[in-house]
Scaffold this active site. Structure first.
Site, PDB file in Angstrom:
ATOM      1  N   HIS A   1       0.816  -1.214   0.000  1.00 45.68           N
ATOM      2  CA  HIS A   1       0.000   0.000   0.000  1.00 45.68           C
ATOM      3  C   HIS A   1       0.850   1.265   0.000  1.00 45.68           C
ATOM      4  CE1 HIS A   1      -4.221  -1.611   1.107  1.00 45.68           C
ATOM      5  NE2 HIS A   1      -3.536  -2.515   0.434  1.00 45.68           N
TER       6      HIS A   1
ATOM      7  N   HIS B   1      -2.201 -12.481  -2.951  1.00 46.41           N
ATOM      8  CA  HIS B   1      -3.276 -13.176  -2.251  1.00 46.41           C
ATOM      9  C   HIS B   1      -2.951 -14.636  -1.969  1.00 46.41           C
ATOM     10  CE1 HIS B   1      -6.338  -9.994  -3.886  1.00 46.41           C
ATOM     11  NE2 HIS B   1      -5.441  -9.504  -3.045  1.00 46.41           N
TER      12      HIS B   1
END
Length: 719
Positions: free
Chosen positions: A93, A261
């Site tokens: 992020h 993921h």
């Protein structure tokens, strides 16, 4: 003393309070040009991080960070006893805010510590990740920046989970205050519908530039679907455009999604209404932490860091190929998380294939997929990559490792800026490689040949400027080094006046070949010759600083598509707009100036000098307030501030300067010219250069600012 008598300005830090300039909201705001000056920096004036980090014990640091991944489980316990997922999300992020349009965002400054990023909804609980890193930052101190540490954490997490990473480079320098130059969107609320960013939300390429994320407060796309409505193909279309704007192609996007993921989980097992304020609005006693759940434990299986809830794979602390088995081998249906978010669950699944509970490994829980994951299965292009990765796990691991390295290093600039023992040696096309140029040629002989070439001052200065002005301090791309102005796409950009450029380059390339110099050096030298000739014509003998050694890039070294966003659509320094925009010309000038790393005084002196040198795009006369074009005089400022003149509008973004007594038109101008007389701060600078006793100061300040622009991308000259 009563409250009314208190000498302290009550509410000075509140949204409702008025700043000094709030009374005049349309006034040009120059703070963007001084946002990271020495007043915000707590370090000693002689501190140089890029020198300090060379003394960092990298091996010891990595050992400590590997230990951290499974230690410190007290105040913020990790999922399955491993902080890998949290640290990866933090690094991702930080780096994932990068966008190619203006090069802003990214992990290169440690900006995630400050608003608005530290309080974005998508960054919930990343404040905990940074606090977990604090003992390490404290230990290594000035030899390790927050920016490097935040980026490194995710890489170490992947290593700890079994990935062979591509490498890591140090060298990111911290900022010490929020970045006010970055436009994150015009929305007035978090997670406002993405329609506000698009002309047509069904056409992702209509998203407003320079934005890349689909909603205010998100890093990429909405995991629940477009505007929270599940539709994997529509989400895939948004993913493709968003990742393209973040410098990733389809294969890199697919690899990043799968690799991101393969480990960790989403956290949506609590009521969002129970969370406290984000860090910037939290109480003093929370000490900079946010999103505190005061009704539940708020950690472990009750953590809330977003809407969806659950892990993607059956072994979420190992980097493996479990993501592909889970995504491709099951059918999926819509369900809702405890936090109320839309997500996907398997229609059927064996208990052995389910992930364990984050607190009790003996308990199996349901996995999940977001709409972004389902996009990888539904979209035919992404699906093809998923199948390819599944069939060749080694290829997937390598592709992901390279994409992760690109993600976390994209805004660092060329490979020459990489520091540390783990920096990879391989040269990558997205690093905009430039070979080392020759430095042993006779510089004066080259200057003499340029002088005898017959090129005008305008030709020489304009060409050098156009070559150098592409530099962006945001991601260290562009600039004169490499002479990419000779190559596609830059040679054909309208702002570079292709016909004039071709004529000038033909002469300069011949001079370079004759003297064994790079074309890049000769382009800059020609600009310097032009400045020196103009100064001499004005009565001042100056020598513009010059360091040889620039190299010439080739077409093979140039990723043409990635250079498209660097194309100028305006250049206030050459008084040019490709077309009229909703943003005023002077605001565009400030944006370009900030990207080039110039201050407001440097901008002022360069504008004044460029005008009198006659370097306007298309040879227009707007702002050329002199009858001795080609002399480096302070006439621009003298005539701009002359009280015998009056200014009148004469068309869109055009004005006339008239003799106040006779009404006779003397010159024409644009908004960019007039702002140096109308804005109080810029006028103060203009008046300095208009003074009778500052003609020499003007020339020397112009030369210094000019040399700064020409050398902006000479990282080999910087510590």
């Amino acid at each position: 003393m009563s409250e009314n008598q208190c000498p302290v300005m009550h509410g000075a830090a509140t949204e409702e309070s008025m700043s000094v300039m709030s009374w005049w909201p349309k006034a040009l705001k120059l703070e963007i040009l001084s946002q990271h000056d020495t007043r915000t920096n707590p370090m000693n004036p002689d501190y140089n991080y890029r020198e300090a980090v060379k003394n960092l014990d990298v091996a010891a640091l990595k050992k400590d960070m590997h230990a951290l991944m499974t230690d410190s489980q007290t105040w913020w316990p990790a999922d399955w006893g491993h902080y890998g997922g949290l640290m990866i999300r933090m690094s991702w992020h930080a780096a994932g805010t990068y966008r190619i349009a203006d090069g802003r965002g990214g992990a290169g400054t440690g900006n995630q510590r400050f608003a608005p990023l530290n309080s974005w909804p998508d960054n919930a609980n990343l404040d905990k990740a940074r606090r977990l890193l604090w003992p390490i930052k404290k230990k290594y101190g000035n030899q390790l920046s927050w920016a490097d540490l935040i980026a490194l954490a995710g890489t170490i997490a992947y290593e700890s989970m079994g990935l062979k990473t591509f490498g890591f480079a140090f060298g990111r320098e911290d900022i010490w205050a929020p970045e006010i130059d970055t436009y994150w969107g015009a929305e007035k609320q978090w997670l406002a519908p993405s329609d506000e960013r698009y002309t047509d939300v069904d056409k992702p390429d209509t998203m407003e530039n320079p934005l890349a994320a689909v909603q205010m407060g998100l890093i990429y796309v909405n995991p629940e679907g477009v505007n929270g409505v599940p539709n994997p193909q529509k989400t895939a279309d948004q993913i493709r455009e968003t990742f393209r704007r973040m410098a990733m192609d389809d294969e890199e996007t697919a690899a990043l999604t799968a690799g991101g993921h393969t480990v960790g989980k989403c956290h949506g097992n609590a009521n969002p209404a129970d969370l406290g304020d984000a860090p910037e609005g939290a109480p003093l006693t929370d000490q900079g932490l946010g999103w505190i759940n005061r009704k539940q434990r708020g950690v472990g299986r009750n953590a809330l860091g977003g809407g969806p809830e659950g892990a993607w794979t059956s072994n979420p602390t190992r980097f493996d190929d479990g993501y592909f088995r889970m995504l491709l081998d099951h059918e999926w249906e819509i369900t809702t998380s405890p936090a109320g978010a839309k997500q996907w669950k398997p229609v059927t699944i064996a208990e052995a294939d389910m992930p364990p509970d984050v607190e009790d490994l003996s308990i199996k829980v349901m996995p999940m997929m977001t709409d972004a994951d389902m996009a990888m299965k539904v979209d035919p292009v992404y699906r093809e990559y998923m199948e390819k990765f599944r069939a060749d796990p080694a290829y997937f691991a390598d592709t992901f490792a390279r994409a992760w390295f690109k993600l976390t290093h994209r805004d660092m600039g060329p490979k020459t800026r990489y520091l540390g023992p783990d920096a990879p040696q391989e040269v990558l096309i997205w690093q905009d490689p430039v070979p080392v140029g020759p430095g042993n040629y006779d510089v004066q002989a080259v200057k003499d040949k340029i002088t005898a070439s017959g090129l005008s001052i305008s030709d020489m200065v304009s060409t050098a400027w156009d070559s150098a002005r592409t530099f962006r301090g945001s991601d260290r791309r562009g600039g004169a080094n490499g002479a990419r102005i000779r190559l596609a796409p830059q040679k054909d950009w309208e702002g570079n006046e292709p016909a004039r450029l071709s004529r000038v380059l033909a002469l300069l390339e011949g001079i370079a070949a004759d003297h064994g110099a790079s074309v890049a050096d000769v382009i800059v030298l020609a600009g310097n010759v032009g400045v020196e000739q103009a100064a001499q014509a004005a009565g001042f003998e100056v020598t513009v600083p010059f360091s040889p050694g620039r190299g010439d890039a080739t077409d093979a070294m140039t990723d043409v598509e990635s250079f498209a966003p660097l194309e100028p659509i305006h250049d206030g320094y050459r008084n040019w707009l490709k077309k009229n925009y909703t943003v005023e010309a002077e605001e565009l000038l400030l944006d370009r100036t900030q990207l080039m790393g110039l201050s407001a005084p440097e901008m002022t002196v360069l504008i004044g000098g460029m005008r009198v040198l006659g370097t306007n795009h298309g040879d227009t006369s707007h702002g050329v307030f002199t009858d001795r074009v080609g002399q480096l005089s302070n006439d621009f400022f003298v005539n701009l501030t002359d009280m015998n003149n009056a200014w009148k509008p004469s068309g869109e973004n055009l004005y006339e300067i008239q003799d106040r007594a006779t009404g006779k038109v003397k010159w024409t101008a644009t908004r960019v010219d007039l702002v140096f007389g109308s804005n109080a701060i810029l006028r103060a600078y203009a008046e300095v250069y208009a003074q009778d006793d500052n003609q020499a100061k003007f020339v020397h300040d112009f030369v210094a600012a000019w040399a700064k622009v020409m050398d902006a991308d000479r990282f080999d000259l910087q510590a």
